[in-house]
Write a protein that holds these residues in place. Structure first.
Motif, mmCIF file in Angstrom:
data_model
loop_
_atom_site.group_PDB
_atom_site.id
_atom_site.type_symbol
_atom_site.label_atom_id
_atom_site.label_comp_id
_atom_site.label_asym_id
_atom_site.label_seq_id
_atom_site.Cartn_x
_atom_site.Cartn_y
_atom_site.Cartn_z
ATOM 1 N N GLN A 1 0.834 -1.207 0.000
ATOM 2 C CA GLN A 1 0.000 0.000 0.000
ATOM 3 C C GLN A 1 0.870 1.260 0.000
ATOM 4 O O GLN A 1 0.576 2.234 -0.693
ATOM 5 C CB GLN A 1 -0.926 0.020 1.221
ATOM 6 C CG GLN A 1 -2.039 -0.979 1.155
ATOM 7 C CD GLN A 1 -2.810 -1.080 2.471
ATOM 8 O OE1 GLN A 1 -2.387 -0.580 3.511
ATOM 9 N NE2 GLN A 1 -3.945 -1.763 2.434
ATOM 10 N N ARG A 2 1.949 1.224 0.779
ATOM 11 C CA ARG A 2 2.862 2.371 0.814
ATOM 12 C C ARG A 2 3.547 2.562 -0.534
ATOM 13 O O ARG A 2 3.725 3.692 -0.997
ATOM 14 C CB ARG A 2 3.904 2.184 1.917
ATOM 15 C CG ARG A 2 3.329 2.276 3.317
ATOM 16 C CD ARG A 2 4.360 1.911 4.352
ATOM 17 N NE ARG A 2 3.850 1.997 5.703
ATOM 18 C CZ ARG A 2 4.389 1.378 6.740
ATOM 19 N NH1 ARG A 2 5.484 0.631 6.573
ATOM 20 N NH2 ARG A 2 3.867 1.505 7.937
ATOM 21 N N ILE A 3 3.927 1.468 -1.178
ATOM 22 C CA ILE A 3 4.548 1.544 -2.509
ATOM 23 C C ILE A 3 3.567 2.139 -3.501
ATOM 24 O O ILE A 3 3.910 3.055 -4.265
ATOM 25 C CB ILE A 3 5.031 0.148 -2.972
ATOM 26 C CG1 ILE A 3 6.226 -0.315 -2.140
ATOM 27 C CG2 ILE A 3 5.379 0.158 -4.462
ATOM 28 C CD1 ILE A 3 6.606 -1.777 -2.354
ATOM 29 N N ASP A 4 2.330 1.627 -3.492
ATOM 30 C CA ASP A 4 1.305 2.128 -4.418
ATOM 31 C C ASP A 4 1.055 3.624 -4.207
ATOM 32 O O ASP A 4 0.973 4.393 -5.168
ATOM 33 C CB ASP A 4 0.007 1.345 -4.250
ATOM 34 C CG ASP A 4 0.144 -0.109 -4.662
ATOM 35 O OD1 ASP A 4 1.109 -0.459 -5.379
ATOM 36 O OD2 ASP A 4 -0.720 -0.925 -4.243
ATOM 37 N N SER A 5 0.959 4.047 -2.958
ATOM 38 C CA SER A 5 0.737 5.453 -2.644
ATOM 39 C C SER A 5 1.920 6.300 -3.112
ATOM 40 O O SER A 5 1.736 7.378 -3.691
ATOM 41 C CB SER A 5 0.527 5.636 -1.142
ATOM 42 O OG SER A 5 0.402 6.997 -0.818
ATOM 43 N N PHE A 6 3.126 5.804 -2.880
ATOM 44 C CA PHE A 6 4.315 6.539 -3.299
ATOM 45 C C PHE A 6 4.330 6.708 -4.814
ATOM 46 O O PHE A 6 4.627 7.789 -5.323
ATOM 47 C CB PHE A 6 5.581 5.834 -2.828
ATOM 48 C CG PHE A 6 6.822 6.634 -3.065
ATOM 49 C CD1 PHE A 6 7.230 7.582 -2.149
ATOM 50 C CD2 PHE A 6 7.568 6.477 -4.226
ATOM 51 C CE1 PHE A 6 8.358 8.355 -2.367
ATOM 52 C CE2 PHE A 6 8.699 7.235 -4.456
ATOM 53 C CZ PHE A 6 9.096 8.179 -3.524
ATOM 54 N N LEU A 7 4.011 5.654 -5.543
ATOM 55 C CA LEU A 7 4.022 5.722 -7.009
ATOM 56 C C LEU A 7 2.946 6.664 -7.537
ATOM 57 O O LEU A 7 3.161 7.357 -8.541
ATOM 58 C CB LEU A 7 3.872 4.320 -7.604
ATOM 59 C CG LEU A 7 5.071 3.385 -7.384
ATOM 60 C CD1 LEU A 7 4.749 1.973 -7.845
ATOM 61 C CD2 LEU A 7 6.315 3.923 -8.065
ATOM 62 N N ILE A 8 1.808 6.729 -6.870
ATOM 63 C CA ILE A 8 0.744 7.651 -7.283
ATOM 64 C C ILE A 8 1.208 9.094 -7.105
ATOM 65 O O ILE A 8 0.975 9.941 -7.964
ATOM 66 C CB ILE A 8 -0.559 7.387 -6.482
ATOM 67 C CG1 ILE A 8 -1.186 6.073 -6.935
ATOM 68 C CG2 ILE A 8 -1.541 8.547 -6.621
ATOM 69 C CD1 ILE A 8 -2.310 5.581 -6.046
ATOM 70 N N HIS A 9 1.850 9.368 -5.984
ATOM 71 C CA HIS A 9 2.275 10.737 -5.679
ATOM 72 C C HIS A 9 3.594 11.126 -6.351
ATOM 73 O O HIS A 9 3.947 12.308 -6.364
ATOM 74 C CB HIS A 9 2.392 10.932 -4.166
ATOM 75 C CG HIS A 9 1.083 10.970 -3.476
ATOM 76 N ND1 HIS A 9 0.361 12.117 -3.304
ATOM 77 C CD2 HIS A 9 0.337 9.973 -2.931
ATOM 78 C CE1 HIS A 9 -0.759 11.845 -2.676
ATOM 79 N NE2 HIS A 9 -0.803 10.542 -2.439
ATOM 80 N N ASN A 10 4.311 10.166 -6.873
ATOM 81 C CA ASN A 10 5.603 10.420 -7.517
ATOM 82 C C ASN A 10 5.611 9.829 -8.925
ATOM 83 O O ASN A 10 6.289 8.833 -9.183
ATOM 84 C CB ASN A 10 6.740 9.826 -6.682
ATOM 85 C CG ASN A 10 6.908 10.524 -5.360
ATOM 86 O OD1 ASN A 10 7.575 11.528 -5.269
ATOM 87 N ND2 ASN A 10 6.269 9.983 -4.334
ATOM 88 N N PRO A 11 4.834 10.424 -9.854
ATOM 89 C CA PRO A 11 4.798 9.899 -11.214
ATOM 90 C C PRO A 11 6.200 9.886 -11.817
ATOM 91 O O PRO A 11 6.989 10.795 -11.598
ATOM 92 C CB PRO A 11 3.894 10.872 -11.965
ATOM 93 C CG PRO A 11 3.318 11.803 -10.974
ATOM 94 C CD PRO A 11 4.068 11.633 -9.696
ATOM 95 N N GLY A 12 6.488 8.852 -12.537
ATOM 96 C CA GLY A 12 7.806 8.724 -13.144
ATOM 97 C C GLY A 12 8.732 7.834 -12.339
ATOM 98 O O GLY A 12 9.694 7.300 -12.866
ATOM 99 N N ALA A 13 8.458 7.698 -11.060
ATOM 100 C CA ALA A 13 9.273 6.789 -10.229
ATOM 101 C C ALA A 13 8.842 5.357 -10.524
ATOM 102 O O ALA A 13 7.677 5.098 -10.836
ATOM 103 C CB ALA A 13 9.072 7.095 -8.751
ATOM 104 N N ILE A 14 9.785 4.460 -10.449
ATOM 105 C CA ILE A 14 9.437 3.048 -10.631
ATOM 106 C C ILE A 14 9.736 2.308 -9.336
ATOM 107 O O ILE A 14 10.598 2.707 -8.548
ATOM 108 C CB ILE A 14 10.183 2.414 -11.824
ATOM 109 C CG1 ILE A 14 11.695 2.549 -11.680
ATOM 110 C CG2 ILE A 14 9.726 3.003 -13.133
ATOM 111 C CD1 ILE A 14 12.474 1.804 -12.751
#
Length: 190
Positions: free
Chosen positions: A96-109
């Motif tokens: 869930q933390r990974i998914d949230s981080f990716l939503i808020h940080n577009p371009g990060a993988i």
């Protein structure tokens, strides 16, 4: 038998004096001589007092995010979650933390996200993140603040602490306060 009881009492009294009197007094002297006088190093900002060595919650896109906390950033309840790396609930929380981080940080993988940004520390209160954890958040913070990425990276460099043996770290609270002060100063110039 009297001799053994007497020597046991003397040893007990000696240990009590040493461990309950002299040792705590020595620690008190060392604490009073340290920064903050044994009460922790604090900073005042916007009318509030913050402890520099205790993590704070930052969840807005305009701020750098701290490491997650298993104790909800409550300094009186320091501790980890005690969930192992194969615990299904723990793995779900990390995802869930990974998914949230990716939503808020577009371009990060996913492979680029430092583990400290999605896993809580043993104390739950780590105030610092690594240089890599700060750098992966630059695009989001710069976009949210309408500031160049170069300027944000420069601020990270200014707040980066390097030790001889350890990795480079950044105190998230101090960096975020510096960002707010920068925005305030920019508004004064307009």
């Amino acid at each position: 038998m009297k001799k053994q009881i007497l020597s046991s009492l003397v040893l007990s009294l000696l240990c009590a004096l040493l461990l309950c009197g002299l040792y705590p007094a020595l620690l008190l002297v060392v604490a009073k001589a340290s920064a903050g006088g044994g009460n922790g190093v604090t900073i005042r900002y916007s009318g509030k007092r913050y402890y520099i060595a205790v993590a704070q919650r930052f969840s807005e896109d305009r701020y750098f995010w701290s490491r997650p906390s298993a104790v909800d950033y409550n300094a009186s309840g320091s501790g980890g979650s005690n969930k192992g790396p194969f615990n299904k609930l723990y793995l779900k929380l990390v995802q869930q933390r990974i998914d949230s981080f990716l939503i808020h940080n577009p371009g990060a993988i996913k492979a680029q996200i430092p583990s400290e940004l999605v896993t809580a520390s043993g104390s739950g209160l780590d105030p610092d993140i690594s240089y890599e954890a700060a750098m992966i958040q630059v695009k989001r913070v710069a976009a949210a603040r309408n500031v160049s990425e170069k300027r944000i990276k420069s601020m990270i460099q200014d707040h980066c602490s390097r030790s001889l043996l350890g990795p480079a770290i950044i105190n998230v609270l101090l960096l975020n306060i510096a960002l707010d002060r920068m925005a305030y100063n920019d508004n004064l110039k307009k």
